[in-house]
Design a protein around this motif. Structure first.
Motif, PDB file in Angstrom:
ATOM      1  N   VAL A 160       0.733  -1.244   0.058  1.00 50.33           N
ATOM      2  CA  VAL A 160       0.054   0.129  -0.170  1.00 50.33           C
ATOM      3  C   VAL A 160       0.934   1.348  -0.044  1.00 50.33           C
ATOM      4  CG1 VAL A 160      -1.975  -0.969   0.916  1.00 50.33           C
ATOM      5  CG2 VAL A 160      -0.360  -0.145   2.490  1.00 50.33           C
ATOM      6  N   ASP A 161       0.165   2.332  -0.688  1.00 52.07           N
ATOM      7  CA  ASP A 161       0.906   3.661  -0.484  1.00 52.07           C
ATOM      8  C   ASP A 161       0.554   4.609   0.550  1.00 52.07           C
ATOM      9  OD1 ASP A 161       2.032   3.495  -3.475  1.00 52.07           O
ATOM     10  OD2 ASP A 161      -0.124   2.791  -3.511  1.00 52.07           O
ATOM     11  N   THR A 162      -0.830   4.237   0.773  1.00 52.50           N
ATOM     12  CA  THR A 162      -1.494   5.182   1.735  1.00 52.50           C
ATOM     13  C   THR A 162      -2.301   4.370   2.764  1.00 52.50           C
ATOM     14  OG1 THR A 162      -2.006   6.692  -0.205  1.00 52.50           O
ATOM     15  CG2 THR A 162      -3.537   6.900   1.813  1.00 52.50           C
ATOM     16  N   VAL A 163      -2.425   5.122   3.898  1.00 58.53           N
ATOM     17  CA  VAL A 163      -3.290   4.421   4.962  1.00 58.53           C
ATOM     18  C   VAL A 163      -4.477   5.518   5.492  1.00 58.53           C
ATOM     19  CG1 VAL A 163      -3.175   4.217   7.467  1.00 58.53           C
ATOM     20  CG2 VAL A 163      -1.722   2.743   6.153  1.00 58.53           C
ATOM     21  N   LYS A 164      -5.584   4.898   5.462  1.00 60.72           N
ATOM     22  CA  LYS A 164      -6.863   5.932   5.924  1.00 60.72           C
ATOM     23  C   LYS A 164      -7.257   5.561   7.168  1.00 60.72           C
ATOM     24  CE  LYS A 164      -9.787   7.470   2.850  1.00 60.72           C
ATOM     25  NZ  LYS A 164     -10.779   7.221   1.911  1.00 60.72           N
ATOM     26  N   ILE A 165      -6.883   6.595   8.365  1.00 62.22           N
ATOM     27  CA  ILE A 165      -7.048   6.346   9.583  1.00 62.22           C
ATOM     28  C   ILE A 165      -8.604   6.354   9.758  1.00 62.22           C
ATOM     29  CG2 ILE A 165      -6.636   7.094  11.912  1.00 62.22           C
ATOM     30  CD1 ILE A 165      -3.979   8.039  11.135  1.00 62.22           C
ATOM     31  N   ASP A 166      -9.013   5.339  10.356  1.00 60.91           N
ATOM     32  CA  ASP A 166     -10.519   5.390  10.527  1.00 60.91           C
ATOM     33  C   ASP A 166     -11.178   6.545  11.304  1.00 60.91           C
ATOM     34  OD1 ASP A 166     -12.849   3.411   9.972  1.00 60.91           O
ATOM     35  OD2 ASP A 166     -13.191   3.806  12.035  1.00 60.91           O
ATOM     36  N   ARG A 167     -12.240   6.729  11.165  1.00 66.53           N
ATOM     37  CA  ARG A 167     -12.914   8.040  11.554  1.00 66.53           C
ATOM     38  C   ARG A 167     -13.322   7.821  13.082  1.00 66.53           C
ATOM     39  NH1 ARG A 167     -17.610   7.183   8.575  1.00 66.53           N
ATOM     40  NH2 ARG A 167     -19.326   6.325   9.783  1.00 66.53           N
ATOM     41  N   SER A 168     -13.298   6.645  13.621  1.00 71.63           N
ATOM     42  CA  SER A 168     -13.580   6.153  15.025  1.00 71.63           C
ATOM     43  C   SER A 168     -12.349   6.734  15.939  1.00 71.63           C
ATOM     44  CB  SER A 168     -13.797   5.068  15.262  1.00 71.63           C
ATOM     45  OG  SER A 168     -12.542   4.118  14.888  1.00 71.63           O
ATOM     46  N   PHE A 169     -11.123   6.812  15.169  1.00 76.78           N
ATOM     47  CA  PHE A 169      -9.943   7.377  16.011  1.00 76.78           C
ATOM     48  C   PHE A 169     -10.061   9.067  16.007  1.00 76.78           C
ATOM     49  CE2 PHE A 169      -8.328   3.532  14.703  1.00 76.78           C
ATOM     50  CZ  PHE A 169      -7.631   3.069  15.954  1.00 76.78           C
ATOM     51  N   ILE A 170     -10.423   9.437  14.896  1.00 74.57           N
ATOM     52  CA  ILE A 170     -10.562  10.923  14.579  1.00 74.57           C
ATOM     53  C   ILE A 170     -11.644  11.565  15.529  1.00 74.57           C
ATOM     54  CG2 ILE A 170     -10.746  12.937  12.865  1.00 74.57           C
ATOM     55  CD1 ILE A 170      -8.275  10.818  12.417  1.00 74.57           C
ATOM     56  N   SER A 202     -10.644  11.456  24.295  1.00 72.94           N
ATOM     57  CA  SER A 202      -9.692  10.435  24.960  1.00 72.94           C
ATOM     58  C   SER A 202      -8.237  10.708  24.819  1.00 72.94           C
ATOM     59  CB  SER A 202     -10.288   9.103  24.413  1.00 72.94           C
ATOM     60  OG  SER A 202      -9.156   8.295  24.508  1.00 72.94           O
ATOM     61  N   LYS A 203      -7.548  10.659  25.674  1.00 72.58           N
ATOM     62  CA  LYS A 203      -6.112  10.764  25.616  1.00 72.58           C
ATOM     63  C   LYS A 203      -5.445   9.408  25.058  1.00 72.58           C
ATOM     64  CE  LYS A 203      -2.264  12.608  28.432  1.00 72.58           C
ATOM     65  NZ  LYS A 203      -1.248  11.493  28.641  1.00 72.58           N
ATOM     66  N   ARG A 204      -6.000   8.032  25.553  1.00 78.27           N
ATOM     67  CA  ARG A 204      -5.460   6.996  24.977  1.00 78.27           C
ATOM     68  C   ARG A 204      -5.632   6.977  23.219  1.00 78.27           C
ATOM     69  NH1 ARG A 204      -5.033   2.495  28.305  1.00 78.27           N
ATOM     70  NH2 ARG A 204      -5.803   1.021  26.515  1.00 78.27           N
ATOM     71  N   ILE A 205      -6.757   7.506  22.699  1.00 79.33           N
ATOM     72  CA  ILE A 205      -7.033   7.272  21.344  1.00 79.33           C
ATOM     73  C   ILE A 205      -6.248   8.238  20.611  1.00 79.33           C
ATOM     74  CG2 ILE A 205      -8.509   8.112  19.573  1.00 79.33           C
ATOM     75  CD1 ILE A 205     -10.804   6.772  21.042  1.00 79.33           C
ATOM     76  N   THR A 251      -3.525   7.076  17.983  1.00 82.97           N
ATOM     77  CA  THR A 251      -3.424   7.795  16.763  1.00 82.97           C
ATOM     78  C   THR A 251      -1.874   8.420  16.115  1.00 82.97           C
ATOM     79  OG1 THR A 251      -5.605   8.531  17.118  1.00 82.97           O
ATOM     80  CG2 THR A 251      -4.434   9.409  15.055  1.00 82.97           C
ATOM     81  N   LYS A 252      -1.414   8.824  17.352  1.00 79.05           N
ATOM     82  CA  LYS A 252      -0.084   9.272  17.136  1.00 79.05           C
ATOM     83  C   LYS A 252       0.987   8.270  16.795  1.00 79.05           C
ATOM     84  CE  LYS A 252       0.404  13.466  19.819  1.00 79.05           C
ATOM     85  NZ  LYS A 252       0.305  14.074  21.441  1.00 79.05           N
ATOM     86  N   ALA A 253       0.666   7.100  17.611  1.00 81.06           N
ATOM     87  CA  ALA A 253       1.500   6.162  17.202  1.00 81.06           C
ATOM     88  C   ALA A 253       1.482   5.427  15.830  1.00 81.06           C
ATOM     89  CB  ALA A 253       1.312   4.833  18.117  1.00 81.06           C
TER      90      ALA A 253
END
Ligand code: C2E
Ligand code: CA
Ligand code: CA
Ligand code: CA
Length: 280
Positions: free
Chosen positions: A197-207, A213-216, A220-222
């Protein structure tokens, strides 16, 4: 309480009954709807937050039902898949979207790329690369202008050879691949290893969870750090307000997509939206 229970179950039965009646109706009407051109592409903008530039669009199918109105994928995709029609619907919608891509280009709206969602069935289909090559050559579109969004679930559940080969073939032919809904599956990291893959789409549940949530936020940073190490482009999905935008931009997402900018729109609405942005 017993009365209430019975009432609830009657309401439930009625709802379920209606649901089945609707499914039956959609099943019957799907084939003629496809012939009548009722399945159309909608387009959601993708934006580079650093510059504000409109870089691409994700194609999302809609059924313009003459009586029921605009139907969203949740309402009919499972019916289409059960009847093995999703591949054909996708193909019709894809051709319309590619026509639109060219048309926009002719009128001066040049997008870097257009993205499509792909089913496991298509990905594992040996003839798919030929089909898509034909479609883009006819329209003088380059493979590098097309991105296919793949769900990690289809890459892992179907950890079968044809699906992985299909992904490799598309990549080899020059198409871009994105991993969709990243982080929601059981094998997110593993799928980064097995698929080019060239790209990763971070799911909107994280956004959505970034602020509460500090954990989220840490997760997400990780994820972003991991993707950067792997030289992958990162898209944040479901950016709904300016706070989301600021955070994902600070965190280093390359592209953003979400209601904050625009919902998926018809080709005409997308065009108007893009024009009005240039004027501002
Ligand atoms: P997806 O690929 O994850 O698409 C993103 C979904 O999130 C879209 O829903 C989009 O309208 C919605 N969305 C975008 N921005 C926001 C936001 O800021 N907030 C919220 N709450 N939602 C947002 P949609 O169009 O209903 O599509 C649902 C799913 O159906 C898609 O999820 C995709 O898996 C599938 N799908 C859609 N179009 C197609 C298609 O043409 N072919 C195939 N095979 N699957 C499709
Ligand atoms: Ca997608
Ligand atoms: Ca997604
Ligand atoms: Ca999704």
């Amino acid at each position: 309480a017993k009365e209430g229970g019975r009432l609830r179950s009657q309401v439930y039965d009625a709802r379920l009954g209606r649901k089945y009646a609707l499914m039956g109706r959609l099943t019957r009407e799907m084939e003629p709807a496809l012939a009548a051109g009722e399945f159309v592409p909608f387009f959601q903008p993708q934006i580079e937050p650093a510059t504000g530039r409109l870089t691409g669009a994700e194609v999302l199918v809609r059924w313009l039902h003459p009586q029921l109105g605009l139907l969203n994928p949740v309402e009919f995709i499972f019916v289409a898949e059960r009847n093995r029609m999703m591949g054909r619907i996708d193909h019709e919608v894809r051709k319309l979207a590619l026509d639109t891509f060219k048309k926009w280009q002719r009128y001066g709206l040049q997008l870097d790329q257009m993205s499509f969602n792909l089913t496991a069935e298509k990905l594992g289909d040996k003839t798919f690369v030929d089909e898509i090559m034909r479609d883009i050559e006819q329209r003088k579109i380059k493979p590098s202008q097309i991105c296919f969004e793949l769900l990690e679930s289809i890459l892992i559940d179907g950890a079968n050879a044809p699906v992985l080969e299909g992904a490799a073939d598309l990549s080899f032919a020059g198409f871009k691949l994105a991993l969709d809904d990243f982080g929601t599956g059981h094998a997110s990291i593993a799928s980064l290893i097995s698929v080019p893959v060239d790209t990763v789409k971070i799911d909107r549940s994280f956004i959505n969870g970034l602020h509460s949530s500090k954990r989220i936020r840490s997760m997400t940073k990780a994820i972003i750090g991991l993707c950067q190490q792997l030289r992958l482009k990162i898209v944040a999905e479901g950016v709904e307000d300016v706070r989301d935008l600021q955070l994902v931009q600070e965190m280093g997402c390359d592209y953003v997509q979400g209601y904050y900018f625009a919902k998926p729109m018809s080709s005409n609405d997308f065009w108007d939206w893009a024009q009005s942005r240039q004027i501002e």
